[in-house]
Design a protein around this motif. Structure first.
Motif, PDB file in Angstrom:
ATOM      1  N   SER A   1       0.824  -1.549   0.075  1.00 11.88           N
ATOM      2  CA  SER A   1      -0.068   0.081  -0.079  1.00 11.88           C
ATOM      3  C   SER A   1       0.754   1.057   0.185  1.00 11.88           C
ATOM      4  CB  SER A   1      -1.145   0.003   1.024  1.00 11.88           C
ATOM      5  OG  SER A   1      -1.368   1.307   1.090  1.00 11.88           O
ATOM      6  N   ALA A   2       2.313   1.202   0.708  1.00  8.20           N
ATOM      7  CA  ALA A   2       2.723   2.486   0.642  1.00  8.20           C
ATOM      8  C   ALA A   2       3.393   2.619  -0.256  1.00  8.20           C
ATOM      9  CB  ALA A   2       3.777   2.436   1.688  1.00  8.20           C
ATOM     10  N   ALA A   3       3.490   2.110  -1.416  1.00  8.97           N
ATOM     11  CA  ALA A   3       3.828   1.871  -2.709  1.00  8.97           C
ATOM     12  C   ALA A   3       3.254   2.568  -3.543  1.00  8.97           C
ATOM     13  CB  ALA A   3       4.462   1.005  -3.190  1.00  8.97           C
ATOM     14  N   LEU A   4       1.894   1.773  -3.654  1.00  7.34           N
ATOM     15  CA  LEU A   4       0.766   2.607  -4.364  1.00  7.34           C
ATOM     16  C   LEU A   4       1.114   4.258  -4.084  1.00  7.34           C
ATOM     17  CD1 LEU A   4      -2.040   0.082  -4.356  1.00  7.34           C
ATOM     18  CD2 LEU A   4      -1.232   1.071  -6.130  1.00  7.34           C
ATOM     19  N   VAL A   5       0.820   4.705  -2.682  1.00  7.14           N
ATOM     20  CA  VAL A   5       0.567   5.849  -1.823  1.00  7.14           C
ATOM     21  C   VAL A   5       1.666   6.615  -2.406  1.00  7.14           C
ATOM     22  CG1 VAL A   5       1.217   7.072  -0.002  1.00  7.14           C
ATOM     23  CG2 VAL A   5      -0.886   5.445  -0.289  1.00  7.14           C
ATOM     24  N   GLU A   6       2.736   6.291  -2.755  1.00  7.20           N
ATOM     25  CA  GLU A   6       4.525   6.684  -3.295  1.00  7.20           C
ATOM     26  C   GLU A   6       3.807   7.284  -4.328  1.00  7.20           C
ATOM     27  OE1 GLU A   6       8.106   8.998  -3.538  1.00  7.20           O
ATOM     28  OE2 GLU A   6       6.092   7.659  -2.238  1.00  7.20           O
ATOM     29  N   ALA A   7       3.286   5.698  -5.625  1.00  6.57           N
ATOM     30  CA  ALA A   7       3.369   6.239  -6.836  1.00  6.57           C
ATOM     31  C   ALA A   7       2.062   7.268  -7.513  1.00  6.57           C
ATOM     32  CB  ALA A   7       2.755   4.866  -7.359  1.00  6.57           C
ATOM     33  N   VAL A   8       1.286   7.694  -6.127  1.00  5.13           N
ATOM     34  CA  VAL A   8       0.392   8.371  -6.509  1.00  5.13           C
ATOM     35  C   VAL A   8       0.780   9.814  -6.541  1.00  5.13           C
ATOM     36  CG1 VAL A   8      -2.219   9.599  -6.035  1.00  5.13           C
ATOM     37  CG2 VAL A   8      -1.763   6.372  -6.173  1.00  5.13           C
TER      38      VAL A   8
ATOM     39  N   PRO B   1      -4.243  14.627 -12.258  1.00  4.99           N
ATOM     40  CA  PRO B   1      -5.394  14.079 -12.251  1.00  4.99           C
ATOM     41  C   PRO B   1      -7.057  14.598 -12.130  1.00  4.99           C
ATOM     42  CG  PRO B   1      -4.074  12.446 -11.250  1.00  4.99           C
ATOM     43  CD  PRO B   1      -3.894  13.374 -10.814  1.00  4.99           C
ATOM     44  N   ALA B   2      -7.432  14.351 -13.515  1.00  7.11           N
ATOM     45  CA  ALA B   2      -9.101  15.200 -13.422  1.00  7.11           C
ATOM     46  C   ALA B   2      -9.488  14.623 -12.170  1.00  7.11           C
ATOM     47  CB  ALA B   2      -9.424  15.028 -14.998  1.00  7.11           C
ATOM     48  N   PHE B   3      -9.321  12.975 -11.441  1.00  9.06           N
ATOM     49  CA  PHE B   3      -9.939  12.817 -10.824  1.00  9.06           C
ATOM     50  C   PHE B   3      -8.726  11.236 -10.557  1.00  9.06           C
ATOM     51  CE2 PHE B   3     -12.251  10.776 -14.743  1.00  9.06           C
ATOM     52  CZ  PHE B   3     -10.958   9.263 -14.107  1.00  9.06           C
ATOM     53  N   VAL B   4      -9.155  11.132  -9.157  1.00 11.06           N
ATOM     54  CA  VAL B   4      -8.608   9.727  -8.824  1.00 11.06           C
ATOM     55  C   VAL B   4      -9.637   8.305  -8.287  1.00 11.06           C
ATOM     56  CG1 VAL B   4      -6.925   8.665  -7.616  1.00 11.06           C
ATOM     57  CG2 VAL B   4      -6.561  11.280  -8.128  1.00 11.06           C
ATOM     58  N   ILE B   5      -9.764   7.410  -8.447  1.00 11.30           N
ATOM     59  CA  ILE B   5     -10.182   6.303  -8.167  1.00 11.30           C
ATOM     60  C   ILE B   5      -9.360   5.475  -7.668  1.00 11.30           C
ATOM     61  CG2 ILE B   5     -11.454   4.661  -9.007  1.00 11.30           C
ATOM     62  CD1 ILE B   5     -12.182   5.946 -11.327  1.00 11.30           C
ATOM     63  N   ALA B   6      -9.549   5.144  -6.221  1.00  8.73           N
ATOM     64  CA  ALA B   6      -8.744   4.255  -5.262  1.00  8.73           C
ATOM     65  C   ALA B   6      -9.844   3.172  -4.748  1.00  8.73           C
ATOM     66  CB  ALA B   6      -8.225   4.980  -3.772  1.00  8.73           C
ATOM     67  N   LYS B   7      -9.553   2.008  -5.521  1.00 10.06           N
ATOM     68  CA  LYS B   7      -9.774   0.346  -5.522  1.00 10.06           C
ATOM     69  C   LYS B   7      -9.655  -0.372  -4.207  1.00 10.06           C
ATOM     70  CE  LYS B   7     -13.740  -1.887  -6.610  1.00 10.06           C
ATOM     71  NZ  LYS B   7     -13.464  -3.051  -5.904  1.00 10.06           N
ATOM     72  N   GLY B   8      -9.805  -0.255  -2.837  1.00  8.41           N
ATOM     73  CA  GLY B   8     -10.003  -0.776  -1.901  1.00  8.41           C
ATOM     74  C   GLY B   8      -9.687  -0.644  -0.760  1.00  8.41           C
TER      75      GLY B   8
ATOM     76  N   SER C   1      -7.584   3.062  -0.195  1.00  2.73           N
ATOM     77  CA  SER C   1      -8.263   4.374  -0.675  1.00  2.73           C
ATOM     78  C   SER C   1      -7.649   5.356   0.784  1.00  2.73           C
ATOM     79  CB  SER C   1      -9.859   3.978  -0.954  1.00  2.73           C
ATOM     80  OG  SER C   1     -10.200   3.362   0.620  1.00  2.73           O
ATOM     81  N   SER C   2      -7.824   4.442   1.543  1.00  4.77           N
ATOM     82  CA  SER C   2      -7.247   5.594   2.961  1.00  4.77           C
ATOM     83  C   SER C   2      -5.365   6.611   3.257  1.00  4.77           C
ATOM     84  CB  SER C   2      -7.464   4.468   4.256  1.00  4.77           C
ATOM     85  OG  SER C   2      -7.012   4.928   5.695  1.00  4.77           O
TER      86      SER C   2
ATOM     87  N   GLY D   1      -0.721  10.086  -0.552  1.00  5.95           N
ATOM     88  CA  GLY D   1      -0.502  10.024  -1.362  1.00  5.95           C
ATOM     89  C   GLY D   1      -1.025  11.457  -2.120  1.00  5.95           C
ATOM     90  N   LEU D   2      -2.583  11.517  -1.696  1.00 11.80           N
ATOM     91  CA  LEU D   2      -2.911  13.070  -2.072  1.00 11.80           C
ATOM     92  C   LEU D   2      -3.248  14.417  -1.055  1.00 11.80           C
ATOM     93  CD1 LEU D   2      -5.997  11.755  -3.913  1.00 11.80           C
ATOM     94  CD2 LEU D   2      -3.540  13.168  -5.064  1.00 11.80           C
ATOM     95  N   GLU D   3      -2.414  13.799   0.624  1.00 10.11           N
ATOM     96  CA  GLU D   3      -2.237  14.213   1.797  1.00 10.11           C
ATOM     97  C   GLU D   3      -3.531  15.719   1.811  1.00 10.11           C
ATOM     98  OE1 GLU D   3       1.642  17.140   1.873  1.00 10.11           O
ATOM     99  OE2 GLU D   3       1.674  15.860  -0.287  1.00 10.11           O
ATOM    100  N   ILE D   4      -4.578  14.913   1.703  1.00  8.48           N
ATOM    101  CA  ILE D   4      -6.236  15.159   2.096  1.00  8.48           C
ATOM    102  C   ILE D   4      -6.290  15.738   3.937  1.00  8.48           C
ATOM    103  CG2 ILE D   4      -8.485  14.801   1.916  1.00  8.48           C
ATOM    104  CD1 ILE D   4      -7.907  13.341  -0.813  1.00  8.48           C
ATOM    105  N   ARG D   5      -6.836  16.410   3.990  1.00  6.38           N
ATOM    106  CA  ARG D   5      -6.856  16.459   5.754  1.00  6.38           C
ATOM    107  C   ARG D   5      -8.192  16.606   6.115  1.00  6.38           C
ATOM    108  NH1 ARG D   5      -2.513  17.656  10.083  1.00  6.38           N
ATOM    109  NH2 ARG D   5      -3.773  18.220  11.318  1.00  6.38           N
TER     110      ARG D   5
END
Length: 483
Positions: A393-400, A409-416, A420-421, A427-431
């Motif tokens: 999961s950390a690798a996916l996050v770093e890639a994002v 991106p126009a949008f991001v879909i996270a599956k799982g 997604s967390s 990955g997107l640093e949403i607070r």
């Protein structure tokens, strides 16, 4: 039709039930006005998929919690992501949230009640989380809970509780959850499908099945809120209750009963699935967002990013169907993060950078999928398996993160769930964000980030275990229609 060993046709399971007691959502909304704020500690981000226009926090400082308490909403979510943590780390995170929440509540003068949101297929840190929450509530002076109310139903996804037996809808019929692939989870596996037996199993016999209060559909539909409130009022010393639910009206009866019981002094802690939150917050189900509603939310890049970490068979089928639907159109680029390379320290960083760079370039001409190897890699025990999941999961996050830095991106879909967390928080640093609604009925939540590098990028939270085989492709089609 051939059925799995314990699957039953849904009409057979639901036959003979008392008629639904219809309760409008507005009645619940009026009843809870002025009452405590519902604070949902979500063990992965997918609990937001039944509500709309509700604040979401991925951090739990006192300031963040005060911001959420000031919003005009009867509920808000705190994304704890504890399903991806070790028991010790999950416990500490719950303690942190309660301490900060109690301070924020006192500062804002807004009382609260806590729901610990777990998986509707019964995975997660139970009873650890409710035990820790009860201890910490006592420690901060909020009072020890009289009872823990377990309500795992998720109506849209077909996770129903009848006669205290928890079922999940499949193509072959309703299957007891203890017979599902989710019950074989490497970290959170279990055997029981009857909730009282499940409570006994998960508490290792500390709470026996016979000690569990069963609130049935007869109680909810025939006897009604006052009767259910009286039952809840009998809970003492953190006793456990389990609740049936087949539709939102059942949960709204429960919501009225909870409000009455709490008005009379009962201190209750909830362990729930997604549908409870909508009912307890006084919301009704809303239709999915439309193209017109999505258009002002969509980012200005030409294409979006899809991140796939979930390994359940449904996710794999959804990914297959997405490929089939895009076949011949040339507008879907797919990149694999190979788990073997991710677990090799010498190759890991370069592999992630290469995949991210390719995906960022692809966004100019097509949607891009970054996925992990579909074969599940597990360790020798539950802790090792969880550590592998975290590494992947950390690798996916770093890639994002790298993709977003190079080309938003126009949008991001996270599956799982874990995917997604981690994608949201790291990955997107949403607070801070708002859950604005869904892309499909009752599933697949869209967040509007309120700040940070993802502001202006719709973020779609897509659980691994929901929807039919076409759901991922349908969600992408809807997002594309808003271009």
């Amino acid at each position: 039709m051939s059925l799995p060993r314990h699957a039953l046709p849904e009409p057979d399971v639901l036959a003979g039930l008392p008629p639904v007691r219809e309760i409008p959502a507005d009645e619940v909304a009026a009843r809870i006005t002025g009452g405590p704020r519902l604070v949902v500690l979500d063990d992965d981000p997918t609990g937001t998929q039944t509500v709309a226009d509700v604040p979401v926090l991925t951090a739990w400082t006192v300031d963040d919690l005060r911001w959420a308490l000031r919003q005009d909403s009867s509920a808000f979510f705190v994304l704890t992501n504890t399903r991806s943590l070790s028991p010790a780390d999950a416990a500490e995170r719950n303690r942190q949230v309660v301490r900060a929440l109690h301070e924020a509540s006192a500062a804002e003068g807004v009382p609260y009640v806590i729901a610990s949101r777990g998986d509707s297929t019964l995975r997660g840190h139970f009873p650890l989380e409710t035990d820790v929450l009860a201890e910490e509530l006592t420690a901060v002076g909020a009072g020890a809970p009289d009872g823990v109310v377990v309500v795992p139903a998720y109506i849209e996804a077909g996770r129903l509780t009848v006669g205290s037996m928890h079922w999940m809808r499949t193509a072959e019929g309703l299957l007891p959850v203890g017979e599902s692939e989710f019950a074989r989870d490497a970290t959170f596996g279990y055997r029981a499908s009857a909730l009282p037996d499940w409570v006994e199993e998960k508490t290792a016999g500390r709470v026996t099945a016979g000690e569990v209060l069963r609130i049935t559909l007869d109680d909810l539909r025939t006897s009604g809120p006052a009767h259910v409130a009286a039952l809840l009022g009998t809970l003492r010393d953190g006793a456990t209750a389990v609740v049936d639910a087949v539709c939102d009206d059942d949960l709204r009866v429960l919501a009225l009963a909870l409000a009455e019981a709490e008005d009379k002094g009962a201190k209750l802690l909830y362990r729930v699935g997604p549908s409870f939150v909508r009912a307890r917050a006084g919301q009704s189900g809303r239709p999915p967002l439309t193209s017109a509603q999505l258009r002002p939310l969509r980012g200005d890049a030409p294409h979006g990013l899809i991140v796939v970490g979930s390994h359940v068979s449904l996710t794999t089928r959804q990914l297959d169907r997405l490929r089939e639907r895009q076949s011949g159109h040339g507008n879907l680029a797919e990149y694999e993060l190979d788990v073997a390379q991710l677990l090799d320290d010498a190759r890991r960083d370069n592999h992630i950078r290469e995949i991210a760079a390719a995906a960022a370039t692809a966004l100019e001409t097509s949607e891009a999928v970054i996925r992990t190897t579909r074969a599940v890699v597990t360790g020798a025990d539950a802790d090792t398996s969880l550590a592998i999941s975290r590494s992947v999961s950390a690798a996916l996050v770093e890639a994002v993160r790298l993709v977003n830095a190079a080309r938003r991106p126009a949008f991001v879909i996270a599956k799982g769930g874990i995917t997604s967390s981690d994608t949201a928080t790291h990955g997107l640093e949403i607070r801070r964000a708002w859950a604005r609604g869904t892309l499909l009925p009752g599933i697949v939540s869209l967040w509007q980030p309120a700040d940070g590098p993802a502001a202006g990028i719709p973020y779609i939270v897509f659980a691994g275990n929901v929807g039919d085989d076409d759901a991922l492709a349908d969600a992408l089609d809807l997002l594309r229609s808003a271009a």
